[in-house]
Design a protein around this motif. Structure first.
Motif, PDB file in Angstrom:
ATOM      1  N   LEU A   1       0.826  -1.209   0.000  1.00 53.12           N
ATOM      2  CA  LEU A   1       0.000   0.000   0.000  1.00 53.12           C
ATOM      3  C   LEU A   1       0.860   1.259   0.000  1.00 53.12           C
ATOM      4  N   GLN A   2       0.205   2.395  -0.258  1.00 55.23           N
ATOM      5  CA  GLN A   2       0.911   3.672  -0.372  1.00 55.23           C
ATOM      6  C   GLN A   2       1.584   4.078   0.927  1.00 55.23           C
ATOM      7  N   ASP A   3       1.081   3.607   2.057  1.00 55.63           N
ATOM      8  CA  ASP A   3       1.684   3.958   3.344  1.00 55.63           C
ATOM      9  C   ASP A   3       2.742   2.950   3.786  1.00 55.63           C
ATOM     10  N   GLY A   4       3.081   1.990   2.923  1.00 56.93           N
ATOM     11  CA  GLY A   4       4.122   1.018   3.231  1.00 56.93           C
ATOM     12  C   GLY A   4       3.614  -0.289   3.804  1.00 56.93           C
ATOM     13  N   ARG A   5       2.353  -0.362   4.208  1.00 60.72           N
ATOM     14  CA  ARG A   5       1.825  -1.624   4.722  1.00 60.72           C
ATOM     15  C   ARG A   5       1.790  -2.676   3.613  1.00 60.72           C
ATOM     16  N   GLN A   6       1.987  -3.929   4.009  1.00 58.98           N
ATOM     17  CA  GLN A   6       1.970  -5.032   3.060  1.00 58.98           C
ATOM     18  C   GLN A   6       0.928  -6.074   3.474  1.00 58.98           C
ATOM     19  N   VAL A   7       0.244  -6.598   2.478  1.00 59.62           N
ATOM     20  CA  VAL A   7      -0.718  -7.678   2.699  1.00 59.62           C
ATOM     21  C   VAL A   7      -0.465  -8.710   1.610  1.00 59.62           C
ATOM     22  N   GLY A   8      -0.293  -9.964   2.020  1.00 67.68           N
ATOM     23  CA  GLY A   8      -0.012 -10.986   1.025  1.00 67.68           C
ATOM     24  C   GLY A   8      -0.310 -12.382   1.516  1.00 67.68           C
ATOM     25  N   ILE A   9      -0.342 -13.317   0.581  1.00 64.28           N
ATOM     26  CA  ILE A   9      -0.561 -14.730   0.879  1.00 64.28           C
ATOM     27  C   ILE A   9       0.429 -15.554   0.063  1.00 64.28           C
ATOM     28  N   VAL A  10       1.034 -16.542   0.701  1.00 63.38           N
ATOM     29  CA  VAL A  10       1.868 -17.526   0.008  1.00 63.38           C
ATOM     30  C   VAL A  10       1.139 -18.864   0.060  1.00 63.38           C
ATOM     31  N   THR A  11       0.961 -19.442  -1.105  1.00 65.29           N
ATOM     32  CA  THR A  11       0.292 -20.739  -1.190  1.00 65.29           C
ATOM     33  C   THR A  11       1.330 -21.822  -1.467  1.00 65.29           C
ATOM     34  N   ARG A  12       1.369 -22.807  -0.602  1.00 64.31           N
ATOM     35  CA  ARG A  12       2.287 -23.938  -0.764  1.00 64.31           C
ATOM     36  C   ARG A  12       1.466 -25.161  -1.149  1.00 64.31           C
ATOM     37  N   ASP A  13       1.639 -25.606  -2.383  1.00 60.74           N
ATOM     38  CA  ASP A  13       0.861 -26.748  -2.888  1.00 60.74           C
ATOM     39  C   ASP A  13      -0.623 -26.610  -2.579  1.00 60.74           C
ATOM     40  N   GLY A  14      -1.143 -25.388  -2.827  1.00 58.09           N
ATOM     41  CA  GLY A  14      -2.571 -25.140  -2.672  1.00 58.09           C
ATOM     42  C   GLY A  14      -3.016 -24.772  -1.289  1.00 58.09           C
ATOM     43  N   LYS A  15      -2.108 -24.698  -0.320  1.00 63.97           N
ATOM     44  CA  LYS A  15      -2.474 -24.336   1.053  1.00 63.97           C
ATOM     45  C   LYS A  15      -2.042 -22.900   1.344  1.00 63.97           C
ATOM     46  N   PRO A  16      -3.008 -21.967   1.518  1.00 60.93           N
ATOM     47  CA  PRO A  16      -2.666 -20.555   1.726  1.00 60.93           C
ATOM     48  C   PRO A  16      -2.258 -20.254   3.160  1.00 60.93           C
ATOM     49  N   ALA A  17      -1.370 -19.261   3.287  1.00 64.15           N
ATOM     50  CA  ALA A  17      -0.957 -18.760   4.602  1.00 64.15           C
ATOM     51  C   ALA A  17      -0.451 -17.339   4.420  1.00 64.15           C
ATOM     52  N   ALA A  18      -0.377 -16.612   5.525  1.00 63.72           N
ATOM     53  CA  ALA A  18       0.112 -15.226   5.461  1.00 63.72           C
ATOM     54  C   ALA A  18       1.523 -15.198   4.885  1.00 63.72           C
ATOM     55  N   ALA A  19       1.787 -14.227   4.024  1.00 66.70           N
ATOM     56  CA  ALA A  19       3.089 -14.130   3.356  1.00 66.70           C
ATOM     57  C   ALA A  19       4.071 -13.333   4.205  1.00 66.70           C
ATOM     58  N   PRO A  20       5.373 -13.682   4.138  1.00 64.37           N
ATOM     59  CA  PRO A  20       6.381 -12.852   4.813  1.00 64.37           C
ATOM     60  C   PRO A  20       6.537 -11.536   4.073  1.00 64.37           C
ATOM     61  N   ARG A  21       7.149 -10.584   4.710  1.00 64.69           N
ATOM     62  CA  ARG A  21       7.378  -9.283   4.071  1.00 64.69           C
ATOM     63  C   ARG A  21       8.388  -9.418   2.934  1.00 64.69           C
ATOM     64  N   ILE A  22       8.227  -8.558   1.964  1.00 61.05           N
ATOM     65  CA  ILE A  22       9.206  -8.462   0.887  1.00 61.05           C
ATOM     66  C   ILE A  22       9.931  -7.127   1.010  1.00 61.05           C
ATOM     67  N   ASP A  23      11.096  -7.071   0.412  1.00 62.71           N
ATOM     68  CA  ASP A  23      11.819  -5.805   0.302  1.00 62.71           C
ATOM     69  C   ASP A  23      11.328  -5.138  -0.981  1.00 62.71           C
ATOM     70  N   PRO A  24      10.541  -4.074  -0.887  1.00 62.99           N
ATOM     71  CA  PRO A  24       9.979  -3.469  -2.094  1.00 62.99           C
ATOM     72  C   PRO A  24      11.043  -2.993  -3.083  1.00 62.99           C
ATOM     73  N   ALA A  25      12.215  -2.610  -2.564  1.00 63.30           N
ATOM     74  CA  ALA A  25      13.258  -2.109  -3.470  1.00 63.30           C
ATOM     75  C   ALA A  25      13.796  -3.207  -4.371  1.00 63.30           C
TER      76      ALA A  25
END
Length: 219
Positions: A177-201
């Motif tokens: 988001l524009q304020d730097g917050r991140q929201v994401g999901i990582v799916t492992r073989d079809g099983k979703p879970a909260a994603a770790p942060r990424i380095d936007p740069a």
């Protein structure tokens, strides 16, 4: 006494001259009368076409596609995020609640900014791009969310990473988001879970001890 020869000749010449003058005067008068009596028909000027009163034809409007850009924002109930990437008349959307529910959607964006994106299992995003933001609805399963997504300037925007880690297929999606917050999901073989942060740069992220690179999404 008889008139002399020269005198007679002179009188005869004078009478002949008077006769010729009289004849010429009569002929000239008739000729003049005949010329003046002949009147040439009047010349009718060519008709000038009336100026057209019809307005000039307006040029056909040129269709203009919305400018390429990313848009990101929250749903009206603030429970999820929505991002849309627009490029060359195409759009990819991503809905994510950061826990277990997500959906990737795609479709065309029309000249008027409207879009109807579709995804798996009947998911749908209907929106309109106007005044630098997208407003609309997202329908996933049996729920519908209203959302507003404002223009996102890098590093904010939509990112995705796919890889295989220890035999498991990894598919990750992130909305920054524009304020730097991140929201994401990582799916492992079809099983979703909260994603770790990424380095936007750099787009770097670590999933299960393995370094991945999330890249900006382009339709």
């Amino acid at each position: 006494m008889k008139p002399s020869g020269p005198l007679f000749t002179l009188l005869a010449g004078l009478l002949l001259g008077i006769f010729m003058l009289s004849l010429n005067a009569t002929t000239g008068t008739n000729a003049k009368t005949s010329y003046e009596g002949t009147t040439a028909p009047p010349t009718t000027p060519a008709a000038t076409p009336a100026p057209s009163t019809a307005p000039p034809a307006s040029p056909s409007p040129t269709a203009t596609l919305p400018a390429d850009s990313d848009y990101a924002g929250r749903t009206a109930d603030d429970t999820a995020t929505v991002a849309v990437s627009v490029h060359d008349g195409k759009a990819i959307g991503y809905f994510c609640d950061g826990r277990t529910q997500e959906s990737w959607l795609k479709g065309d964006i029309k000249d008027d900014g409207s879009m109807a994106l579709t995804g798996a299992n009947g998911s749908r995003l209907d929106g309109v791009l106007s005044a630098g933001k997208i407003t609309g609805t997202v329908g996933i399963a049996d729920r519908t969310w209203q959302f507003t997504a404002a223009r996102a300037v890098k590093p904010s925007g939509l990112y995705r990473a796919t890889a295989e880690v220890r035999g498991a297929k990894i598919d990750g999606g992130w909305i920054v988001l524009q304020d730097g917050r991140q929201v994401g999901i990582v799916t492992r073989d079809g099983k979703p879970a909260a994603a770790p942060r990424i380095d936007p740069a750099s787009g770097a992220a670590t999933v299960d001890g393995t370094r991945l690179t999330a890249r900006p999404v382009v339709p």
